[in-house]
Scaffold this active site. Sequence first.
Site, short mmCIF file in Angstrom:
data_model
loop_
_atom_site.label_atom_id
_atom_site.label_comp_id
_atom_site.label_asym_id
_atom_site.label_seq_id
_atom_site.Cartn_x
_atom_site.Cartn_y
_atom_site.Cartn_z
N TYR A 1 -2.60 -5.72 1.58
CA TYR A 1 -3.96 -5.18 1.72
C TYR A 1 -3.94 -3.72 1.31
CZ TYR A 1 -8.34 -3.72 4.05
OH TYR A 1 -9.59 -3.21 4.32
N ASP B 1 2.10 1.60 -1.73
CA ASP B 1 1.01 1.85 -0.79
C ASP B 1 1.66 2.09 0.58
OD1 ASP B 1 -2.00 0.08 0.31
OD2 ASP B 1 -1.01 1.91 0.99
N LYS C 1 -3.62 7.19 7.67
CA LYS C 1 -3.24 6.99 9.07
C LYS C 1 -2.49 8.20 9.66
CE LYS C 1 -3.06 1.99 8.25
NZ LYS C 1 -4.10 1.39 9.09
P1 KE4 Z 1 -8.24 2.38 5.59
O1 KE4 Z 1 -9.33 2.40 4.53
O2 KE4 Z 1 -8.49 1.31 6.63
O3 KE4 Z 1 -7.97 3.75 6.20
O4 KE4 Z 1 -6.86 2.00 4.87
C1 KE4 Z 1 -6.79 0.83 4.09
C2 KE4 Z 1 -5.34 0.39 3.98
C3 KE4 Z 1 -4.66 0.57 2.81
N1 KE4 Z 1 -3.36 0.22 2.68
C4 KE4 Z 1 -2.68 -0.32 3.72
C5 KE4 Z 1 -1.24 -0.71 3.54
C6 KE4 Z 1 -3.33 -0.53 4.96
O5 KE4 Z 1 -2.65 -1.08 5.99
C7 KE4 Z 1 -4.68 -0.16 5.10
C8 KE4 Z 1 -5.46 -0.38 6.39
N2 KE4 Z 1 -4.77 -1.06 7.42
C9 KE4 Z 1 -5.61 -1.83 8.31
C10 KE4 Z 1 -4.69 -2.53 9.30
N3 KE4 Z 1 -4.00 -3.59 8.70
C11 KE4 Z 1 -6.63 -0.99 8.98
C12 KE4 Z 1 -7.29 -1.63 10.16
C13 KE4 Z 1 -8.70 -2.08 9.87
O6 KE4 Z 1 -8.96 -2.54 8.73
O7 KE4 Z 1 -9.54 -1.99 10.80
#
Ligand code: KE4
Length: 471
Positions: free
Chosen positions: A188, A283, A311
């Site tokens: 993701y 990533d 994060k």
């Molecule tokens: P954000 O746009 O949610 O800050 O980051 C996206 C993203 C990009 N790359 C990786 C490897 C990530 O894990 C994420 C976001 N992680 C999720 C949890 N698996 C955020 C939680 C959510 O979507 O509410």
Amino acid sequence: MAAINGVGLSCPSKLTKSTKSQTPKWATNATIRMTASVDEKKKIYTLQKSEEAFTKAKELMPGGVNSPVRAFKSVGGQPIIIDSVKGSHMRDIDGNEYIDYVGSWGPAIIGHADDEVLAALAETMKKGTSFGAPCLLENTLAEMVISAVPSIEMVRFVNSGTEACMGVLRLARAFTGRSKIIKFEGCYHGHADAFLVKAGSGVATLGLPDSPGVPKAATIDTLTAPYNDISAIETLFEEHKGEVAAVILEPVVGNAGYIQPNLDFLAAIRKITIENDALLIFDEVMTGFRLAYGGAQEYFGITPDLTTLGKIIGGGLPVGAYGGRRAIMEMVAPAGPMYQAGTLSGNPLAMTAGIHTLKRLQKPGTYEYLDKITGELTQGILDAGKKTGHAMCGGYIRGMFGFFFAEGPVYNFSDAKKSDTEKFGRFYRGMLEEGVYFAPSQFEAGFTSLAHTQEDIQRTVDAAEKVLKQI
Ligand code: KE4
């Protein structure tokens, strides 16, 4: 190459008969009456206020949440509404306390609401919350990121991991003049159109066939392969000679559940991207500063061309970033022609929280401590699974861990999807009742922090054994 720290994939040992303990009775959605042994005070675990608040939330916001995976769709029951967090713990609006292994999905690696971070934020706030103009704090955090992350010689701050991945994709295409991107099933990279192809996290959790509203044109250049399958990548490069701008991956997957790279996988990807003049993008939104101060790329000794972060570098405030070799980054406007922008990018509050979080992580012993407690936690849960006759496997690296209800090994997303997600849901709800808060989806990872104590770990392992006996 650093050896991978991790719990071996475990298979159930011979079952030992466990004495049946009282099974908690589900009274209603709102009130779950815990049966307690006669010498324990009867404790009513109620979610009354959470249920009322969530009912209201569902009228106001789609699904009652502002991010789908929070909705508990795949684990049953309903989300608990949080009132406050501190250290390794969280408290819901009904007054229930939990040991938290989500940590706001990663940012809370030094513990929630850290006193030093809060004090620094209070000081910064006296000067305002956002300038919409350069500030010294951006230089400070940029220097910290550049000196920490092997691949980053120049960095751009944005406001989320999604923005970071959007920016890095556009940059890779601009730099190479190519359009195709290769991602891995179950990984993701935020919710930008081009990445919503066989994506992990909430997309996988909700079993969405990717997403409506994403036009074919937005994903026609997105190619996918199974994680840990280097021959699939070789085939894609053969079939799309000279067309692939970049390969993007989570160096340790946290969005399909927890999946580690096979030892030669990352090195093989690095080799094939160089051979094909394609860029390698790590990533590290989740793994950055969590697997090592220099991220997974430091831990595994593989340096990509570009890296995304998020994060932890915001310490709980909205920050994302992308960075890499200077020659590539100087294509980003206004230094170069590739456009990307953001009103709140680099704002002083978010920079402050990031700076103080990274400062804490620089202290000696940080990653050894994370490795120790996360290893004890993961091994303890897997041992409890063995003792109670459940097929479980899992692993960890420093502050990141995960487990599946499956024989194992789990090498990719299709392996992960074969795990017993229904049992995961029962385990999840039982642990919640025991005061342990994991990510509400099998297709997520778990996170520890410097605030998690030996007592937290022991309580969690004890609770796991109790719940595993009951499900
Ligand atoms: P954000 O746009 O949610 O800050 O980051 C996206 C993203 C990009 N790359 C990786 C490897 C990530 O894990 C994420 C976001 N992680 C999720 C949890 N698996 C955020 C939680 C959510 O979507 O509410």
